[in-house]
Design a protein around this motif. Structure first.
Motif, PDB file in Angstrom:
ATOM      1  N   GLN A 155       0.861  -1.180   0.000  1.00 28.10           N
ATOM      2  CA  GLN A 155       0.000   0.000   0.000  1.00 28.10           C
ATOM      3  C   GLN A 155       0.895   1.226   0.000  1.00 28.10           C
ATOM      4  O   GLN A 155       1.696   1.403   0.920  1.00 28.10           O
ATOM      5  N   MET A 156       0.758   2.056  -1.018  1.00 29.57           N
ATOM      6  CA  MET A 156       1.621   3.223  -1.161  1.00 29.57           C
ATOM      7  C   MET A 156       0.765   4.475  -1.054  1.00 29.57           C
ATOM      8  O   MET A 156      -0.107   4.710  -1.898  1.00 29.57           O
ATOM      9  N   ASN A 157       1.008   5.253  -0.029  1.00 26.42           N
ATOM     10  CA  ASN A 157       0.283   6.509   0.191  1.00 26.42           C
ATOM     11  C   ASN A 157       1.237   7.692   0.070  1.00 26.42           C
ATOM     12  O   ASN A 157       2.454   7.524   0.149  1.00 26.42           O
ATOM     13  N   SER A 158       0.659   8.859  -0.101  1.00 21.36           N
ATOM     14  CA  SER A 158       1.457  10.096  -0.204  1.00 21.36           C
ATOM     15  C   SER A 158       2.605   9.924  -1.196  1.00 21.36           C
ATOM     16  O   SER A 158       3.757  10.250  -0.900  1.00 21.36           O
ATOM     17  N   LEU A 159       2.267   9.436  -2.352  1.00 22.78           N
ATOM     18  CA  LEU A 159       3.298   9.168  -3.356  1.00 22.78           C
ATOM     19  C   LEU A 159       3.970  10.445  -3.835  1.00 22.78           C
ATOM     20  O   LEU A 159       3.342  11.505  -3.933  1.00 22.78           O
ATOM     21  N   LYS A 160       5.246  10.310  -4.126  1.00 22.22           N
ATOM     22  CA  LYS A 160       6.058  11.433  -4.591  1.00 22.22           C
ATOM     23  C   LYS A 160       6.568  11.147  -6.005  1.00 22.22           C
ATOM     24  O   LYS A 160       6.732   9.977  -6.378  1.00 22.22           O
ATOM     25  N   PRO A 161       6.860  12.180  -6.786  1.00 25.29           N
ATOM     26  CA  PRO A 161       7.366  11.965  -8.146  1.00 25.29           C
ATOM     27  C   PRO A 161       8.621  11.081  -8.188  1.00 25.29           C
ATOM     28  O   PRO A 161       8.800  10.312  -9.144  1.00 25.29           O
ATOM     29  N   GLU A 162       9.452  11.167  -7.162  1.00 22.88           N
ATOM     30  CA  GLU A 162      10.658  10.322  -7.137  1.00 22.88           C
ATOM     31  C   GLU A 162      10.339   8.855  -6.904  1.00 22.88           C
ATOM     32  O   GLU A 162      11.227   8.003  -6.978  1.00 22.88           O
ATOM     33  N   GLY A 163       9.097   8.540  -6.659  1.00 21.29           N
ATOM     34  CA  GLY A 163       8.668   7.153  -6.546  1.00 21.29           C
ATOM     35  C   GLY A 163       8.357   6.518  -7.894  1.00 21.29           C
ATOM     36  O   GLY A 163       8.012   5.330  -7.936  1.00 21.29           O
ATOM     37  N   THR A 164       8.486   7.278  -8.964  1.00 18.76           N
ATOM     38  CA  THR A 164       8.267   6.743 -10.297  1.00 18.76           C
ATOM     39  C   THR A 164       9.324   5.684 -10.606  1.00 18.76           C
ATOM     40  O   THR A 164      10.521   5.964 -10.560  1.00 18.76           O
ATOM     41  N   ALA A 165       8.861   4.478 -10.901  1.00 14.17           N
ATOM     42  CA  ALA A 165       9.781   3.367 -11.119  1.00 14.17           C
ATOM     43  C   ALA A 165       8.983   2.133 -11.539  1.00 14.17           C
ATOM     44  O   ALA A 165       7.751   2.122 -11.447  1.00 14.17           O
ATOM     45  N   VAL A 166       9.711   1.139 -11.982  1.00  8.52           N
ATOM     46  CA  VAL A 166       9.115  -0.184 -12.150  1.00  8.52           C
ATOM     47  C   VAL A 166       9.286  -0.918 -10.823  1.00  8.52           C
ATOM     48  O   VAL A 166      10.405  -1.003 -10.301  1.00  8.52           O
ATOM     49  N   TYR A 167       8.196  -1.426 -10.290  1.00 10.64           N
ATOM     50  CA  TYR A 167       8.212  -2.108  -9.006  1.00 10.64           C
ATOM     51  C   TYR A 167       8.159  -3.620  -9.237  1.00 10.64           C
ATOM     52  O   TYR A 167       7.334  -4.112 -10.028  1.00 10.64           O
ATOM     53  N   TYR A 168       9.046  -4.322  -8.555  1.00 11.32           N
ATOM     54  CA  TYR A 168       9.159  -5.772  -8.700  1.00 11.32           C
ATOM     55  C   TYR A 168       8.898  -6.459  -7.358  1.00 11.32           C
ATOM     56  O   TYR A 168       9.433  -6.022  -6.330  1.00 11.32           O
ATOM     57  N   CYS A 169       8.131  -7.533  -7.377  1.00 14.48           N
ATOM     58  CA  CYS A 169       8.027  -8.356  -6.175  1.00 14.48           C
ATOM     59  C   CYS A 169       9.063  -9.471  -6.244  1.00 14.48           C
ATOM     60  O   CYS A 169       9.458  -9.912  -7.327  1.00 14.48           O
ATOM     61  N   ASN A 170       9.495  -9.880  -5.085  1.00 13.39           N
ATOM     62  CA  ASN A 170      10.545 -10.884  -4.958  1.00 13.39           C
ATOM     63  C   ASN A 170      10.168 -11.835  -3.831  1.00 13.39           C
ATOM     64  O   ASN A 170       9.617 -11.406  -2.815  1.00 13.39           O
TER      65      ASN A 170
END
Length: 121
Positions: free
Chosen positions: A82-97
């Motif tokens: 759960q990602m709240n208060s997102l910031k522009p620097e959070g722009t990325a490809v997110y991977y689960c591991n």
């Protein structure tokens, strides 16, 4: 064994998104699970991790804004972010591991296919 990630998208700064990852297949058990992200031109970095007994670790940049959790369902384990208060620097490809012990008792790290999160300013 496969990890299937979903939930990425475009959101304005300050908004929220929820990422999900489903682990399925010939799984005996799952140890640590985690979310990583890779921004353009940067190395992949750990965002949050959760152990099989529920211990959690966050990168300092997301503490207080992101929440990692895992749920065990029949034949599938779900990992959420759960990602709240997102910031522009959070722009990325997110991977689960996930570190998975398969039905043959082999231990291996598995990765989901990645889901793009874009945060506009």
């Amino acid at each position: 064994v496969q990890l299937q990630a979903s939930g990425g998208g475009l959101v304005q700064a300050g908004g929220s998104l929820r990422l999900s990852c489903a682990a399925s297949g010939n799984i005996d058990s799952i140890n640590d699970m985690a979310w990583y992200r890779q921004a353009p031109g940067k190395q992949r970095e750990l965002v949050a991790a959760i152990t099989s007994d529920g211990r959690i670790n966050y990168d300092d940049s997301v503490k207080g804004r992101f929440t990692i959790s895992r749920d065990n369902a029949k034949n599938t384990v779900y990992l959420q972010l759960q990602m709240n208060s997102l910031k522009p620097e959070g722009t990325a490809v997110y991977y689960c591991n996930a570190r998975i012990i398969d039905s043959g008792l082999r231990v291996r790290d598995y990765w989901g296919q990645g889901t793009l999160v874009t945060v506009s300013s």
